[in-house]
Design a protein around this motif. Sequence first.
Motif, PDB file in Angstrom:
ATOM      1  N   MET A   1       4.703 -16.808  44.336  1.00  8.47           N
ATOM      2  CA  MET A   1       4.867 -15.438  43.756  1.00  8.47           C
ATOM      3  C   MET A   1       5.032 -15.527  42.136  1.00  8.47           C
ATOM      4  N   VAL A   2       5.630 -16.624  41.759  1.00 13.28           N
ATOM      5  CA  VAL A   2       5.872 -16.701  40.002  1.00 13.28           C
ATOM      6  C   VAL A   2       4.330 -16.724  39.672  1.00 13.28           C
ATOM      7  N   GLU A   3       3.696 -17.605  40.514  1.00  7.67           N
ATOM      8  CA  GLU A   3       2.147 -17.894  39.727  1.00  7.67           C
ATOM      9  C   GLU A   3       1.538 -16.547  39.978  1.00  7.67           C
ATOM     10  N   GLU A   4       1.491 -15.772  40.768  1.00  5.65           N
ATOM     11  CA  GLU A   4       0.874 -14.456  41.218  1.00  5.65           C
ATOM     12  C   GLU A   4       1.210 -13.561  40.017  1.00  5.65           C
ATOM     13  N   THR A   5       2.774 -13.360  39.650  1.00  2.70           N
ATOM     14  CA  THR A   5       3.103 -12.499  38.839  1.00  2.70           C
ATOM     15  C   THR A   5       2.831 -13.008  37.280  1.00  2.70           C
ATOM     16  N   SER A   6       2.819 -14.529  37.131  1.00  2.00           N
ATOM     17  CA  SER A   6       2.295 -14.860  35.706  1.00  2.00           C
ATOM     18  C   SER A   6       0.767 -14.334  35.479  1.00  2.00           C
ATOM     19  N   ARG A   7       0.124 -14.547  36.645  1.00  3.94           N
ATOM     20  CA  ARG A   7      -1.263 -14.187  36.533  1.00  3.94           C
ATOM     21  C   ARG A   7      -1.367 -12.724  36.336  1.00  3.94           C
ATOM     22  N   LEU A   8      -0.707 -11.839  36.721  1.00  2.75           N
ATOM     23  CA  LEU A   8      -1.029 -10.551  36.772  1.00  2.75           C
ATOM     24  C   LEU A   8      -0.424 -10.106  35.283  1.00  2.75           C
ATOM     25  N   ILE A   9       0.563 -10.873  34.563  1.00  2.00           N
ATOM     26  CA  ILE A   9       1.140 -10.558  33.400  1.00  2.00           C
ATOM     27  C   ILE A   9       0.167 -11.166  32.105  1.00  2.00           C
ATOM     28  N   GLY A  10      -0.213 -12.331  32.332  1.00  2.82           N
ATOM     29  CA  GLY A  10      -1.235 -13.047  31.498  1.00  2.82           C
ATOM     30  C   GLY A  10      -0.507 -13.288  30.313  1.00  2.82           C
ATOM     31  N   ALA A  11      -1.636 -14.075  29.565  1.00  5.00           N
ATOM     32  CA  ALA A  11      -1.014 -14.868  28.384  1.00  5.00           C
ATOM     33  C   ALA A  11      -0.749 -13.733  27.078  1.00  5.00           C
ATOM     34  N   GLY A  12      -0.006 -14.355  26.241  1.00  2.00           N
ATOM     35  CA  GLY A  12       0.171 -13.349  24.955  1.00  2.00           C
ATOM     36  C   GLY A  12       1.443 -13.930  24.233  1.00  2.00           C
ATOM     37  N   ASP A  13       1.684 -12.936  23.247  1.00  2.00           N
ATOM     38  CA  ASP A  13       2.838 -13.447  22.382  1.00  2.00           C
ATOM     39  C   ASP A  13       4.296 -13.124  23.047  1.00  2.00           C
ATOM     40  N   ASP A  14       4.766 -11.683  22.650  1.00  2.00           N
ATOM     41  CA  ASP A  14       6.015 -11.605  23.476  1.00  2.00           C
ATOM     42  C   ASP A  14       5.928 -10.815  24.540  1.00  2.00           C
ATOM     43  N   LEU A  15       6.942 -11.005  25.650  1.00  4.57           N
ATOM     44  CA  LEU A  15       6.818 -10.159  26.870  1.00  4.57           C
ATOM     45  C   LEU A  15       7.982  -9.429  26.838  1.00  4.57           C
ATOM     46  N   GLU A  16       8.398  -8.202  27.283  1.00  8.19           N
ATOM     47  CA  GLU A  16       9.252  -7.433  27.296  1.00  8.19           C
ATOM     48  C   GLU A  16       9.381  -7.129  29.058  1.00  8.19           C
ATOM     49  N   LEU A  17      10.533  -7.279  29.473  1.00  9.77           N
ATOM     50  CA  LEU A  17      10.217  -7.352  31.100  1.00  9.77           C
ATOM     51  C   LEU A  17      11.733  -6.836  31.524  1.00  9.77           C
TER      52      LEU A  17
END
Length: 250
Positions: free
Chosen positions: A23-39
């Motif tokens: 689930m973490v892998e799938e969620t990380s893939r959906l969010i994708g790479a970048g600088d800051d994440l607000e979650l």
Amino acid sequence: MDELDYNTCNATFRSLTDQQRLMVEETSRLIGAGDDLELTSYGCGFGMFELELIARVPRRTVWFQGVDTNGEAVARLRTELTGLPKVRGHSVLTASMADVADFRIAPTEYGLFVQSLCYLDADDGMAVLKEARNRHRVLIVAVTPLNRLNGPFAESLARQGVTRPLFAQTLAEELARFGIEFRSVTVGAEIAVPVSEPAHRLLEFLTFARHQPWHGGTSRAELLDAVGELGTLSAGHVRIPHPVEVFAIG
Ligand SMILES: C[S@@+](CC[C@H](N)C(=O)[O-])C[C@H]1O[C@@H](n2cnc3c(N)ncnc32)[C@H](O)[C@@H]1O
């Protein structure tokens, strides 16, 4: 669940499945790479999933907001987050996500519901989702389909008055009914219980899998039989399907 500690049983159960990692892998893939994440995570508990996601998501920093009704879990998660260099700030509230108009919840890019929306009845859950869509650009909901493994959990929800919980099938129906577009992926996780597991771990596993005190026999052979009924035996393990559906909305 009173005879054995809930957290111990949950930890044993989770240690035997690849569901969280996938689930973490799938969620990380959906969010994708970048600088800051607000979650924001609704039903964050003490962050078993959330802390792993923060560690693995390909973002440099994270601002984390969490909501949970369990005050002890909230306090524990706050402490964990405070020690993480990747977390540039956090706000974790003891509150119910059913309180849809809670003004303390700040808008963030992503809104997450991991194994938490199914605690709500369809009407309440959809009201929460609709309000959350106003606060977040993308919602990610991870929830299991209703199956043999979580049947006892569904029964316990029904006893609490939640008769149509938002498991994966019901959530898909409700999203379609309201014309809300979504994509969903089935994460084909499984539970693999080694037949060599000691009796106390088998007991913890069964207690959590059935979400109530275990009333069956407690000799090692009886416990193993009961686990065996849930799956199929191969290569020294009882393998039990444990899929989860990951929905992306927005
Ligand atoms: C299975 S746990 C998942 C915790 C966390 N998301 C994870 O995956 O590690 C479900 C969480 O939902 C929380 N919960 C249930 N109903 C809730 C509600 N109405 N509002 C907020 N949290 C709720 C529970 O307290 C519990 O911590």
